[in-house]
Design a protein around this motif. Sequence first.
Motif, PDB file in Angstrom:
ATOM      1  N   ARG A 179       0.833  -1.210   0.000  1.00 39.04           N
ATOM      2  CA  ARG A 179       0.000   0.000   0.000  1.00 39.04           C
ATOM      3  C   ARG A 179       0.861   1.251   0.000  1.00 39.04           C
ATOM      4  NH1 ARG A 179      -3.422  -3.200   3.454  1.00 39.04           N
ATOM      5  NH2 ARG A 179      -2.366  -2.457   5.337  1.00 39.04           N
ATOM      6  N   ARG A 180       1.895   1.253   0.836  1.00 47.12           N
ATOM      7  CA  ARG A 180       2.791   2.408   0.891  1.00 47.12           C
ATOM      8  C   ARG A 180       3.507   2.604  -0.448  1.00 47.12           C
ATOM      9  NH1 ARG A 180       3.998   0.209   6.009  1.00 47.12           N
ATOM     10  NH2 ARG A 180       5.941  -0.674   5.194  1.00 47.12           N
ATOM     11  N   ASP A 181       3.959   1.490  -1.035  1.00 46.21           N
ATOM     12  CA  ASP A 181       4.653   1.584  -2.323  1.00 46.21           C
ATOM     13  C   ASP A 181       3.746   2.181  -3.391  1.00 46.21           C
ATOM     14  OD1 ASP A 181       6.985   0.514  -1.319  1.00 46.21           O
ATOM     15  OD2 ASP A 181       6.538  -1.533  -1.978  1.00 46.21           O
ATOM     16  N   LEU A 182       2.512   1.679  -3.471  1.00 47.98           N
ATOM     17  CA  LEU A 182       1.589   2.152  -4.497  1.00 47.98           C
ATOM     18  C   LEU A 182       1.255   3.623  -4.289  1.00 47.98           C
ATOM     19  CD1 LEU A 182      -0.084   1.480  -6.972  1.00 47.98           C
ATOM     20  CD2 LEU A 182      -1.943   0.740  -5.456  1.00 47.98           C
ATOM     21  N   ILE A 210      -7.485  -2.758  -1.585  1.00 49.95           N
ATOM     22  CA  ILE A 210      -6.315  -2.062  -1.033  1.00 49.95           C
ATOM     23  C   ILE A 210      -6.120  -2.419   0.432  1.00 49.95           C
ATOM     24  CG2 ILE A 210      -5.355   0.221  -0.505  1.00 49.95           C
ATOM     25  CD1 ILE A 210      -6.780   1.200  -3.068  1.00 49.95           C
ATOM     26  N   GLY A 211      -7.221  -2.564   1.150  1.00 51.58           N
ATOM     27  CA  GLY A 211      -7.124  -3.111   2.503  1.00 51.58           C
ATOM     28  C   GLY A 211      -7.275  -2.109   3.623  1.00 51.58           C
ATOM     29  N   ASP A 212      -6.641  -0.976   3.547  1.00 50.34           N
ATOM     30  CA  ASP A 212      -6.714   0.049   4.588  1.00 50.34           C
ATOM     31  C   ASP A 212      -7.561   1.204   4.070  1.00 50.34           C
ATOM     32  OD1 ASP A 212      -5.681   2.753   5.739  1.00 50.34           O
ATOM     33  OD2 ASP A 212      -4.933   1.245   7.156  1.00 50.34           O
ATOM     34  N   PRO A 213      -8.666   1.531   4.726  1.00 49.46           N
ATOM     35  CA  PRO A 213      -9.586   2.552   4.210  1.00 49.46           C
ATOM     36  C   PRO A 213      -8.935   3.920   3.990  1.00 49.46           C
ATOM     37  CG  PRO A 213     -10.627   1.311   5.985  1.00 49.46           C
ATOM     38  CD  PRO A 213      -9.184   0.916   5.969  1.00 49.46           C
ATOM     39  N   THR A 214      -8.093   4.339   4.926  1.00 51.30           N
ATOM     40  CA  THR A 214      -7.474   5.662   4.799  1.00 51.30           C
ATOM     41  C   THR A 214      -6.514   5.720   3.619  1.00 51.30           C
ATOM     42  OG1 THR A 214      -7.636   5.979   7.198  1.00 51.30           O
ATOM     43  CG2 THR A 214      -6.110   7.403   5.998  1.00 51.30           C
ATOM     44  N   VAL A 215      -5.666   4.712   3.515  1.00 48.03           N
ATOM     45  CA  VAL A 215      -4.721   4.669   2.398  1.00 48.03           C
ATOM     46  C   VAL A 215      -5.463   4.467   1.087  1.00 48.03           C
ATOM     47  CG1 VAL A 215      -2.691   3.515   1.446  1.00 48.03           C
ATOM     48  CG2 VAL A 215      -2.924   3.767   3.918  1.00 48.03           C
ATOM     49  N   ALA A 216      -6.513   3.668   1.123  1.00 45.38           N
ATOM     50  CA  ALA A 216      -7.306   3.427  -0.092  1.00 45.38           C
ATOM     51  C   ALA A 216      -7.887   4.731  -0.619  1.00 45.38           C
ATOM     52  CB  ALA A 216      -8.418   2.415   0.195  1.00 45.38           C
ATOM     53  N   ILE A 219      -5.038   6.621  -2.334  1.00 39.63           N
ATOM     54  CA  ILE A 219      -4.628   5.997  -3.594  1.00 39.63           C
ATOM     55  C   ILE A 219      -5.656   6.249  -4.677  1.00 39.63           C
ATOM     56  CG2 ILE A 219      -4.329   3.759  -4.742  1.00 39.63           C
ATOM     57  CD1 ILE A 219      -2.899   2.798  -2.183  1.00 39.63           C
ATOM     58  N   LEU A 220      -6.925   5.978  -4.382  1.00 38.84           N
ATOM     59  CA  LEU A 220      -7.967   6.104  -5.395  1.00 38.84           C
ATOM     60  C   LEU A 220      -8.208   7.559  -5.780  1.00 38.84           C
ATOM     61  CD1 LEU A 220     -10.490   3.380  -4.194  1.00 38.84           C
ATOM     62  CD2 LEU A 220      -8.716   3.225  -5.950  1.00 38.84           C
ATOM     63  N   ASP A 221      -7.987   8.478  -4.854  1.00 40.87           N
ATOM     64  CA  ASP A 221      -8.126   9.899  -5.187  1.00 40.87           C
ATOM     65  C   ASP A 221      -7.118  10.301  -6.258  1.00 40.87           C
ATOM     66  OD1 ASP A 221      -9.086  12.700  -4.610  1.00 40.87           O
ATOM     67  OD2 ASP A 221      -6.970  12.929  -4.105  1.00 40.87           O
ATOM     68  N   ARG A 222      -5.925   9.732  -6.199  1.00 47.07           N
ATOM     69  CA  ARG A 222      -4.877  10.067  -7.163  1.00 47.07           C
ATOM     70  C   ARG A 222      -5.000   9.287  -8.467  1.00 47.07           C
ATOM     71  NH1 ARG A 222      -3.606  11.021  -2.237  1.00 47.07           N
ATOM     72  NH2 ARG A 222      -2.014  12.544  -1.599  1.00 47.07           N
ATOM     73  N   LEU A 223      -5.803   8.222  -8.445  1.00 40.06           N
ATOM     74  CA  LEU A 223      -5.855   7.338  -9.608  1.00 40.06           C
ATOM     75  C   LEU A 223      -7.153   7.443 -10.398  1.00 40.06           C
ATOM     76  CD1 LEU A 223      -4.408   5.021 -11.118  1.00 40.06           C
ATOM     77  CD2 LEU A 223      -5.532   3.426  -9.556  1.00 40.06           C
TER      78      LEU A 223
END
Length: 253
Positions: A179-182, A210-216, A219-223
Amino acid sequence: MLNHPTHERLMELGLTGMAKAFEEQRRSPDLEALPFEDRIGLLVDREAAERDTRRLTTRLKIAALRQTACVEDVDLRTPRGIDRAVFAKLVEGRWIDRHENLLVTGATGLGKSWLACALGHKACRDNRSVLYHRVPRLFEALALARGDGRYARLLKSLGRAQLLILDDWGLSVLTAAERRDLLEILEDRHGRASTIVTSQLPVDTWHGAIGDPTVADAILDRLVHNAHRLQLTGESMRKRSAKTITLDGQPEH
């Protein structure tokens, strides 16, 4: 007497295209009737063509596309949910200039990877830098790079490509490190470069993958928010190809 030394001098200067055209002109008496300017123009055109070919070869080698595909060979007759007008705009490539993304989803066998590689090939032909990675292998490479000191350099190369293809996304739930890498990759590219993602999963399920709601969310905001979408449907192209036999007994492409 100067013909042979001139050819050698052109080669020494790295003007291999001009050298080849010079030899061709020397061996073609018919070209002697052309004006001097036209003959020089032929030399320059050949050099330019040779350099374009070398640059394309280098870009394709660096891109390391998984499949040898080009947009001219994309099958738009078979119903797969590909809108011709939308695909034409993707081929045109202005979305890459605008740093927009492309999400290609659908069941296995519908040609997601092939389409992504075809668009990557077209981007290389359009003088754009491209990198292709299968997501599982990319995470493995990043884990190894983190251990031997190449992590920052690998992230920099991923962020620098004008078009990054992330193939086979979502095959398993991401680990914390993945998750951190992505997020790092997409953060570096957000608003600066374009990314193609292919996945068997519908986009609305990516949050869970993705697994973690905050990181998800990050990630999805940028993608996703500035992304074009191709949602492929229909019968597997592999199964269809296996059923279709050409006159010479080979499966039809």
